[in-house]
Design a protein around this motif. Structure first.
Motif, PDB file in Angstrom:
ATOM      1  N   ARG A 326       0.864  -1.162   0.000  1.00 19.22           N
ATOM      2  CA  ARG A 326       0.000   0.000   0.000  1.00 19.22           C
ATOM      3  C   ARG A 326       0.909   1.222   0.000  1.00 19.22           C
ATOM      4  N   SER A 333      -4.681   6.737  -0.439  1.00 19.38           N
ATOM      5  CA  SER A 333      -4.145   5.384  -0.288  1.00 19.38           C
ATOM      6  C   SER A 333      -4.417   4.582  -1.546  1.00 19.38           C
ATOM      7  N   VAL A 334      -3.374   3.901  -2.045  1.00 18.95           N
ATOM      8  CA  VAL A 334      -3.485   3.078  -3.255  1.00 18.95           C
ATOM      9  C   VAL A 334      -2.809   1.746  -3.006  1.00 18.95           C
ATOM     10  N   ASP A 361      -8.874   1.093  -6.738  1.00 15.27           N
ATOM     11  CA  ASP A 361      -7.712   1.677  -6.076  1.00 15.27           C
ATOM     12  C   ASP A 361      -6.503   0.753  -6.115  1.00 15.27           C
ATOM     13  N   ILE A 363      -3.279  -0.573  -8.276  1.00 13.96           N
ATOM     14  CA  ILE A 363      -2.367  -0.434  -9.413  1.00 13.96           C
ATOM     15  C   ILE A 363      -1.832  -1.822  -9.734  1.00 13.96           C
ATOM     16  N   ARG A 385      -4.570   2.086 -14.861  1.00 14.62           N
ATOM     17  CA  ARG A 385      -4.032   1.584 -13.592  1.00 14.62           C
ATOM     18  C   ARG A 385      -2.978   0.502 -13.802  1.00 14.62           C
ATOM     19  N   ALA A 402      -0.192   6.594  -9.258  1.00 14.54           N
ATOM     20  CA  ALA A 402      -0.867   6.943  -7.996  1.00 14.54           C
ATOM     21  C   ALA A 402      -1.260   8.422  -7.981  1.00 14.54           C
ATOM     22  N   MET A 405      -4.342   8.844 -10.049  1.00 19.28           N
ATOM     23  CA  MET A 405      -5.519   8.240  -9.425  1.00 19.28           C
ATOM     24  C   MET A 405      -6.050   9.070  -8.260  1.00 19.28           C
ATOM     25  N   THR A 406      -5.155   9.714  -7.528  1.00 12.47           N
ATOM     26  CA  THR A 406      -5.585  10.396  -6.300  1.00 12.47           C
ATOM     27  C   THR A 406      -5.572  11.912  -6.399  1.00 12.47           C
TER      28      THR A 406
END
Length: 408
Positions: A326, A333-334, A361, A363, A385, A402, A405-406
Protein backbone atom coordinates in the motif's frame (compact mmCIF):
# COMPACT_ATOMS: atom_id res chain seq x y z
CA UNK A 1 0.79 -33.42 17.56
CA UNK A 2 -0.44 -35.65 20.38
CA UNK A 3 -2.65 -38.75 20.32
CA UNK A 4 -6.06 -38.29 21.91
CA UNK A 5 -5.16 -40.27 25.06
CA UNK A 6 -2.43 -37.75 25.93
CA UNK A 7 -4.64 -34.66 25.66
CA UNK A 8 -5.37 -32.94 28.96
CA UNK A 9 -8.09 -30.34 29.31
CA UNK A 10 -11.03 -29.21 31.38
CA UNK A 11 -14.50 -28.05 30.39
CA UNK A 12 -16.11 -25.19 32.26
CA UNK A 13 -19.57 -23.99 31.23
CA UNK A 14 -19.06 -25.55 27.80
CA UNK A 15 -15.70 -23.83 27.26
CA UNK A 16 -12.74 -26.13 26.67
CA UNK A 17 -9.43 -25.12 28.24
CA UNK A 18 -6.36 -27.16 27.23
CA UNK A 19 -3.72 -27.80 29.88
CA UNK A 20 -0.61 -25.65 29.67
CA UNK A 21 2.77 -26.12 31.32
CA UNK A 22 4.10 -23.12 33.15
CA UNK A 23 7.86 -22.70 32.66
CA UNK A 24 8.59 -23.40 36.32
CA UNK A 25 11.92 -24.79 37.46
CA UNK A 26 10.33 -28.22 37.97
CA UNK A 27 8.81 -28.31 34.47
CA UNK A 28 11.98 -27.03 32.82
CA UNK A 29 13.98 -29.68 34.68
CA UNK A 30 11.56 -32.39 33.55
CA UNK A 31 11.86 -31.24 29.95
CA UNK A 32 15.65 -31.13 30.22
CA UNK A 33 15.75 -34.63 31.76
CA UNK A 34 13.69 -36.06 28.91
CA UNK A 35 15.82 -34.33 26.29
CA UNK A 36 18.89 -35.80 27.99
CA UNK A 37 17.37 -39.29 27.88
CA UNK A 38 16.93 -39.03 24.12
CA UNK A 39 20.46 -37.72 23.66
CA UNK A 40 21.84 -40.59 25.76
CA UNK A 41 20.00 -43.14 23.60
CA UNK A 42 21.32 -42.08 20.22
CA UNK A 43 22.45 -45.28 18.55
CA UNK A 44 20.35 -47.46 20.88
CA UNK A 45 17.19 -49.46 20.32
CA UNK A 46 13.76 -47.96 20.84
CA UNK A 47 12.83 -50.43 23.56
CA UNK A 48 15.80 -49.20 25.61
CA UNK A 49 14.61 -45.60 25.19
CA UNK A 50 11.07 -46.58 26.17
CA UNK A 51 12.34 -48.24 29.36
CA UNK A 52 14.28 -45.12 30.31
CA UNK A 53 11.18 -42.97 29.79
CA UNK A 54 9.08 -45.34 31.90
CA UNK A 55 11.68 -45.04 34.66
CA UNK A 56 11.08 -41.28 34.72
CA UNK A 57 7.34 -41.87 35.16
CA UNK A 58 7.76 -43.92 38.34
CA UNK A 59 6.11 -42.23 41.32
CA UNK A 60 4.84 -39.25 39.28
CA UNK A 61 1.19 -38.30 39.19
CA UNK A 62 1.77 -36.32 35.98
CA UNK A 63 2.86 -39.39 34.01
CA UNK A 64 0.68 -38.24 31.10
CA UNK A 65 2.75 -35.09 30.85
CA UNK A 66 5.93 -37.16 30.74
CA UNK A 67 4.49 -39.34 27.97
CA UNK A 68 3.28 -36.32 26.00
CA UNK A 69 6.68 -34.60 26.15
CA UNK A 70 8.37 -37.87 25.15
CA UNK A 71 5.95 -38.28 22.25
CA UNK A 72 6.84 -34.83 20.94
CA UNK A 73 10.56 -35.56 21.29
CA UNK A 74 10.11 -38.80 19.37
CA UNK A 75 8.94 -36.73 16.42
CA UNK A 76 12.23 -34.81 16.54
CA UNK A 77 14.25 -37.97 16.01
CA UNK A 78 14.66 -40.58 13.30
CA UNK A 79 14.39 -44.31 13.94
CA UNK A 80 15.75 -46.79 11.44
CA UNK A 81 16.47 -50.48 11.22
CA UNK A 82 19.98 -51.08 12.55
CA UNK A 83 22.64 -53.32 11.04
CA UNK A 84 24.16 -53.50 7.59
CA UNK A 85 21.64 -55.85 5.97
CA UNK A 86 17.96 -55.41 5.17
CA UNK A 87 16.03 -57.31 7.91
CA UNK A 88 13.60 -58.65 5.29
CA UNK A 89 16.48 -60.32 3.41
CA UNK A 90 17.94 -61.63 6.68
CA UNK A 91 14.67 -63.26 7.71
CA UNK A 92 14.13 -64.75 4.26
CA UNK A 93 17.60 -66.37 4.29
CA UNK A 94 17.34 -67.64 7.87
CA UNK A 95 13.89 -69.12 7.29
CA UNK A 96 15.07 -70.69 4.04
CA UNK A 97 17.99 -72.37 5.79
CA UNK A 98 15.78 -73.44 8.68
CA UNK A 99 13.61 -75.47 6.32
CA UNK A 100 16.45 -77.96 5.89
CA UNK A 101 16.66 -78.74 9.62
CA UNK A 102 14.42 -80.22 12.25
CA UNK A 103 13.32 -77.37 14.54
CA UNK A 104 15.78 -77.18 17.44
CA UNK A 105 17.27 -74.40 19.50
CA UNK A 106 20.65 -76.14 19.26
CA UNK A 107 20.58 -75.47 15.51
CA UNK A 108 20.19 -71.71 15.97
CA UNK A 109 23.90 -70.76 16.20
CA UNK A 110 24.67 -72.93 13.20
CA UNK A 111 21.82 -71.37 11.18
CA UNK A 112 22.97 -67.86 12.03
CA UNK A 113 26.54 -68.65 10.96
CA UNK A 114 25.28 -70.13 7.69
CA UNK A 115 23.12 -67.07 7.06
CA UNK A 116 26.05 -64.75 7.85
CA UNK A 117 28.22 -66.48 5.24
CA UNK A 118 25.42 -66.44 2.66
CA UNK A 119 24.59 -62.78 3.24
CA UNK A 120 28.16 -61.47 3.41
CA UNK A 121 29.05 -59.22 0.51
CA UNK A 122 32.00 -56.88 0.76
CA UNK A 123 32.38 -56.66 4.54
CA UNK A 124 31.90 -60.01 6.34
CA UNK A 125 28.95 -60.56 8.66
CA UNK A 126 29.00 -62.44 11.95
CA UNK A 127 26.29 -64.58 13.48
CA UNK A 128 25.73 -61.76 15.98
CA UNK A 129 25.20 -59.30 13.12
CA UNK A 130 22.55 -61.58 11.66
CA UNK A 131 20.84 -62.02 15.02
CA UNK A 132 20.72 -58.26 15.64
CA UNK A 133 19.37 -57.58 12.13
CA UNK A 134 16.74 -60.32 12.16
CA UNK A 135 13.94 -58.13 13.54
CA UNK A 136 15.66 -54.74 13.47
CA UNK A 137 12.82 -53.19 11.44
CA UNK A 138 10.19 -53.80 14.12
CA UNK A 139 9.23 -50.64 15.97
CA UNK A 140 10.75 -51.48 19.35
CA UNK A 141 13.92 -52.82 17.72
CA UNK A 142 14.63 -49.79 15.57
CA UNK A 143 17.61 -47.61 16.40
CA UNK A 144 17.50 -43.88 17.17
CA UNK A 145 19.87 -42.61 14.48
CA UNK A 146 19.27 -38.83 14.60
CA UNK A 147 17.88 -36.46 17.20
CA UNK A 148 17.64 -32.67 17.12
CA UNK A 149 17.39 -31.61 20.76
CA UNK A 150 15.23 -28.56 21.46
CA UNK A 151 15.78 -26.22 24.37
CA UNK A 152 13.74 -27.11 27.45
CA UNK A 153 11.55 -24.02 27.08
CA UNK A 154 11.00 -24.80 23.39
CA UNK A 155 9.73 -28.26 24.34
CA UNK A 156 7.28 -26.73 26.81
CA UNK A 157 6.04 -24.39 24.07
CA UNK A 158 5.57 -27.40 21.78
CA UNK A 159 3.60 -29.17 24.51
CA UNK A 160 1.28 -26.19 25.00
CA UNK A 161 0.66 -25.85 21.27
CA UNK A 162 0.08 -29.60 20.86
CA UNK A 163 -2.58 -29.51 23.57
CA UNK A 164 -4.28 -26.58 21.81
CA UNK A 165 -4.07 -28.41 18.49
CA UNK A 166 -5.72 -31.42 20.08
CA UNK A 167 -8.77 -29.34 20.90
CA UNK A 168 -9.41 -29.00 17.17
CA UNK A 169 -9.47 -32.75 16.43
CA UNK A 170 -13.25 -32.73 16.95
CA UNK A 171 -13.96 -29.28 15.56
CA UNK A 172 -16.82 -28.98 13.09
CA UNK A 173 -16.58 -25.25 12.50
CA UNK A 174 -13.86 -22.70 12.98
CA UNK A 175 -14.08 -18.94 12.63
CA UNK A 176 -11.02 -16.68 12.53
CA UNK A 177 -11.22 -12.92 12.75
CA UNK A 178 -8.03 -11.48 11.27
CA UNK A 179 -6.95 -7.87 11.62
CA UNK A 180 -4.51 -5.91 9.47
CA UNK A 181 -1.29 -7.86 8.91
CA UNK A 182 1.72 -8.00 6.64
CA UNK A 183 0.82 -9.63 3.31
CA UNK A 184 3.48 -12.31 3.85
CA UNK A 185 1.62 -13.39 7.00
CA UNK A 186 -1.73 -13.59 5.21
CA UNK A 187 -0.16 -15.35 2.25
CA UNK A 188 1.36 -18.02 4.45
CA UNK A 189 -1.98 -18.41 6.19
CA UNK A 190 -3.81 -18.99 2.90
CA UNK A 191 -1.02 -21.24 1.62
CA UNK A 192 -1.44 -23.55 4.61
CA UNK A 193 -5.22 -23.50 4.28
CA UNK A 194 -4.82 -24.79 0.74
CA UNK A 195 -2.03 -27.23 1.66
CA UNK A 196 -4.13 -28.91 4.34
CA UNK A 197 -7.23 -29.01 2.12
CA UNK A 198 -9.25 -26.58 4.23
CA UNK A 199 -12.07 -24.69 2.57
CA UNK A 200 -12.46 -21.08 3.66
CA UNK A 201 -14.93 -18.25 3.08
CA UNK A 202 -13.59 -14.72 3.56
CA UNK A 203 -15.87 -11.83 4.49
CA UNK A 204 -15.51 -8.40 6.07
CA UNK A 205 -13.45 -5.26 5.61
CA UNK A 206 -10.46 -3.42 7.04
CA UNK A 207 -12.48 -1.39 9.56
CA UNK A 208 -14.30 -4.24 11.26
CA UNK A 209 -11.90 -7.08 10.51
CA UNK A 210 -11.91 -10.05 8.15
CA UNK A 211 -13.74 -13.23 9.04
CA UNK A 212 -12.42 -16.55 7.72
CA UNK A 213 -14.94 -19.36 8.15
CA UNK A 214 -13.79 -22.97 7.86
CA UNK A 215 -16.17 -25.90 7.69
CA UNK A 216 -15.32 -28.95 9.76
CA UNK A 217 -15.81 -32.70 9.70
CA UNK A 218 -19.41 -32.85 10.91
CA UNK A 219 -20.68 -30.67 8.09
CA UNK A 220 -18.52 -32.30 5.42
CA UNK A 221 -17.51 -35.82 6.42
CA UNK A 222 -19.92 -36.99 9.07
CA UNK A 223 -18.20 -38.10 12.28
CA UNK A 224 -14.68 -38.38 10.89
CA UNK A 225 -11.92 -36.28 12.48
CA UNK A 226 -9.92 -35.99 9.27
CA UNK A 227 -10.85 -32.37 8.75
CA UNK A 228 -10.35 -31.59 12.42
CA UNK A 229 -6.80 -32.96 12.17
CA UNK A 230 -6.20 -30.67 9.20
CA UNK A 231 -7.39 -27.71 11.28
CA UNK A 232 -5.00 -28.75 14.04
CA UNK A 233 -2.06 -28.86 11.63
CA UNK A 234 -3.02 -25.45 10.35
CA UNK A 235 -2.96 -23.78 13.79
CA UNK A 236 0.85 -23.21 13.96
CA UNK A 237 0.62 -21.21 10.71
CA UNK A 238 -2.10 -19.00 12.19
CA UNK A 239 0.26 -18.05 15.03
CA UNK A 240 2.41 -16.11 12.56
CA UNK A 241 -0.50 -13.76 11.86
CA UNK A 242 -0.07 -10.96 14.35
CA UNK A 243 -3.67 -10.06 15.25
CA UNK A 244 -6.50 -12.58 15.28
CA UNK A 245 -9.22 -14.31 17.29
CA UNK A 246 -10.31 -17.92 16.84
CA UNK A 247 -13.55 -19.58 17.84
CA UNK A 248 -14.18 -23.29 17.24
CA UNK A 249 -17.27 -25.39 17.84
CA UNK A 250 -16.39 -28.91 18.98
CA UNK A 251 -18.22 -32.17 19.26
CA UNK A 252 -18.10 -33.23 22.96
CA UNK A 253 -16.22 -36.39 23.90
CA UNK A 254 -18.72 -38.84 25.31
CA UNK A 255 -16.05 -41.43 26.14
CA UNK A 256 -14.95 -39.54 29.25
CA UNK A 257 -16.79 -40.33 32.49
CA UNK A 258 -16.57 -36.77 33.80
CA UNK A 259 -18.20 -35.21 30.72
CA UNK A 260 -21.72 -33.89 31.24
CA UNK A 261 -23.93 -36.17 29.09
CA UNK A 262 -26.17 -33.17 28.39
CA UNK A 263 -23.41 -31.29 26.57
CA UNK A 264 -24.29 -30.87 22.90
CA UNK A 265 -21.40 -28.62 21.95
CA UNK A 266 -18.11 -27.39 23.35
CA UNK A 267 -16.42 -24.13 22.45
CA UNK A 268 -12.69 -23.48 22.11
CA UNK A 269 -11.50 -19.86 22.08
CA UNK A 270 -8.02 -18.63 21.20
CA UNK A 271 -6.43 -15.28 20.40
CA UNK A 272 -3.08 -13.98 19.23
CA UNK A 273 -2.53 -12.70 22.77
CA UNK A 274 -2.55 -16.14 24.40
CA UNK A 275 1.19 -16.62 24.06
CA UNK A 276 1.38 -19.80 22.01
CA UNK A 277 4.58 -20.24 20.00
CA UNK A 278 4.70 -21.69 16.47
CA UNK A 279 7.35 -24.18 15.36
CA UNK A 280 6.61 -23.50 11.68
CA UNK A 281 9.18 -21.33 9.94
CA UNK A 282 8.04 -17.69 9.72
CA UNK A 283 7.35 -16.33 6.24
CA UNK A 284 9.94 -14.18 4.55
CA UNK A 285 9.24 -10.44 4.44
CA UNK A 286 8.95 -10.49 0.66
CA UNK A 287 7.63 -13.27 -1.55
CA UNK A 288 9.95 -12.53 -4.45
CA UNK A 289 13.00 -10.60 -5.60
CA UNK A 290 10.63 -8.31 -7.53
CA UNK A 291 8.93 -7.22 -4.31
CA UNK A 292 12.10 -6.84 -2.27
CA UNK A 293 13.78 -4.89 -5.10
CA UNK A 294 10.79 -2.57 -5.39
CA UNK A 295 10.81 -1.92 -1.62
CA UNK A 296 14.56 -1.21 -1.61
CA UNK A 297 14.32 1.25 -4.50
CA UNK A 298 11.29 2.96 -2.94
CA UNK A 299 13.21 3.49 0.32
CA UNK A 300 15.86 5.49 -1.57
CA UNK A 301 13.34 7.92 -3.12
CA UNK A 302 12.79 11.43 -1.90
CA UNK A 303 8.99 11.38 -1.88
CA UNK A 304 6.05 12.37 0.29
CA UNK A 305 4.51 8.94 -0.33
CA UNK A 306 5.15 6.09 2.14
CA UNK A 307 5.25 2.38 1.39
CA UNK A 308 3.46 -0.08 3.66
CA UNK A 309 3.65 -3.84 3.86
CA UNK A 310 0.66 -4.05 6.20
CA UNK A 311 -2.16 -4.62 3.71
CA UNK A 312 -5.71 -5.85 4.23
CA UNK A 313 -7.33 -8.88 2.73
CA UNK A 314 -9.62 -8.03 -0.17
CA UNK A 315 -12.45 -10.59 -0.21
CA UNK A 316 -13.69 -11.49 -3.67
CA UNK A 317 -16.41 -13.97 -4.70
CA UNK A 318 -14.54 -17.23 -5.24
CA UNK A 319 -11.31 -16.13 -3.54
CA UNK A 320 -9.33 -13.38 -1.92
CA UNK A 321 -6.74 -10.82 -3.05
CA UNK A 322 -3.64 -10.00 -1.02
CA UNK A 323 -2.06 -6.87 -2.55
CA UNK A 324 1.71 -6.69 -2.18
CA UNK A 325 1.93 -3.09 -0.96
CA UNK A 326 0.00 0.00 0.00
CA UNK A 327 1.34 3.48 -0.78
CA UNK A 328 -0.04 6.38 1.23
CA UNK A 329 0.17 10.14 1.35
CA UNK A 330 -2.06 11.85 3.84
CA UNK A 331 -5.57 10.47 3.38
CA UNK A 332 -4.77 9.12 -0.10
CA UNK A 333 -4.14 5.38 -0.29
CA UNK A 334 -3.49 3.08 -3.26
CA UNK A 335 -2.86 -0.67 -3.35
CA UNK A 336 -0.08 -2.17 -5.47
CA UNK A 337 -0.26 -5.66 -6.98
CA UNK A 338 2.89 -6.96 -8.72
CA UNK A 339 2.33 -9.69 -11.31
CA UNK A 340 5.72 -11.17 -12.14
CA UNK A 341 6.72 -14.65 -13.31
CA UNK A 342 3.89 -17.15 -13.00
CA UNK A 343 2.15 -20.03 -14.74
CA UNK A 344 -0.74 -19.35 -17.15
CA UNK A 345 -3.37 -20.81 -14.81
CA UNK A 346 -2.16 -18.57 -11.99
CA UNK A 347 -2.32 -15.52 -14.25
CA UNK A 348 -5.85 -16.34 -15.32
CA UNK A 349 -7.03 -16.64 -11.72
CA UNK A 350 -5.12 -13.53 -10.63
CA UNK A 351 -6.68 -11.27 -13.26
CA UNK A 352 -10.10 -12.84 -12.81
CA UNK A 353 -10.04 -12.03 -9.08
CA UNK A 354 -8.82 -8.50 -9.77
CA UNK A 355 -11.77 -7.97 -12.13
CA UNK A 356 -14.26 -9.50 -9.71
CA UNK A 357 -13.06 -7.31 -6.87
CA UNK A 358 -14.28 -4.18 -8.64
CA UNK A 359 -11.60 -2.26 -6.77
CA UNK A 360 -10.54 0.93 -8.50
CA UNK A 361 -7.71 1.68 -6.08
CA UNK A 362 -5.37 -1.12 -7.20
CA UNK A 363 -2.37 -0.43 -9.41
CA UNK A 364 -1.55 -3.58 -11.40
CA UNK A 365 2.16 -3.91 -12.25
CA UNK A 366 2.68 -6.42 -15.07
CA UNK A 367 5.95 -7.84 -16.37
CA UNK A 368 6.34 -7.62 -20.15
CA UNK A 369 8.08 -11.00 -20.00
CA UNK A 370 4.83 -12.80 -19.20
CA UNK A 371 3.08 -14.75 -21.92
CA UNK A 372 -0.29 -13.13 -21.32
CA UNK A 373 -1.68 -14.18 -24.66
CA UNK A 374 -1.11 -17.82 -23.79
CA UNK A 375 -2.79 -17.26 -20.43
CA UNK A 376 -5.76 -15.64 -22.14
CA UNK A 377 -5.70 -12.47 -20.04
CA UNK A 378 -5.91 -8.83 -21.07
CA UNK A 379 -4.50 -6.30 -18.54
CA UNK A 380 -5.87 -3.45 -20.63
CA UNK A 381 -9.15 -4.09 -18.79
CA UNK A 382 -7.61 -2.09 -15.95
CA UNK A 383 -7.00 0.97 -18.13
CA UNK A 384 -4.54 3.54 -16.83
CA UNK A 385 -4.03 1.58 -13.59
CA UNK A 386 -1.57 -0.77 -15.35
CA UNK A 387 2.19 -0.26 -15.01
CA UNK A 388 4.28 -2.27 -17.48
CA UNK A 389 7.87 -3.17 -16.61
CA UNK A 390 10.65 -5.35 -17.97
CA UNK A 391 13.30 -6.58 -15.56
CA UNK A 392 12.92 -3.87 -12.92
CA UNK A 393 9.80 -2.24 -11.50
CA UNK A 394 10.61 1.43 -10.92
CA UNK A 395 8.77 3.08 -8.00
CA UNK A 396 8.56 6.40 -9.88
CA UNK A 397 6.40 4.75 -12.56
CA UNK A 398 4.04 3.45 -9.88
CA UNK A 399 3.91 6.80 -8.10
CA UNK A 400 3.06 8.55 -11.36
CA UNK A 401 -0.05 6.37 -11.67
CA UNK A 402 -0.87 6.94 -8.00
CA UNK A 403 -0.70 10.69 -8.58
CA UNK A 404 -3.18 10.44 -11.47
CA UNK A 405 -5.52 8.24 -9.43
CA UNK A 406 -5.58 10.40 -6.30
CA UNK A 407 -4.84 13.89 -7.61
CA UNK A 408 -2.06 16.23 -6.52
Amino acid sequence: MLPTELLQFRVKAGLVEPRRLRPTTANLNLAADLIGVFEDHLGKRRWELDEAIRALEVGRQDFKTVRALAHLLTGMGTFEAGGHVDPVHVRAKVFELAQAHVPSRRQTPHLLEQAARALSSGSPLSAADVASSLYADLSDQQTLVTFEPPAALELIHRYDLAQAQGMLYRAYSLVITARRNEPARYKQLLKYLKFFGLMVTVEGDAEFGFTLTLDGPTSLFGSTTRYGLAMAKFLPALLHVTKWDLSAALKPRKDLSWVDPGDDEWSFQLTSEDGYVSHYAPPSEHDSALESGFAERFAKLQTTWTLEREVDLVPVPGGVILPDFRIKRGDASVLVEIVGYWRPEYLRKKFELLRKSGRQDVIVCVSERLNLERAGVNPSDFGERVVWFKGVLHPRDVLAVAERMTGP
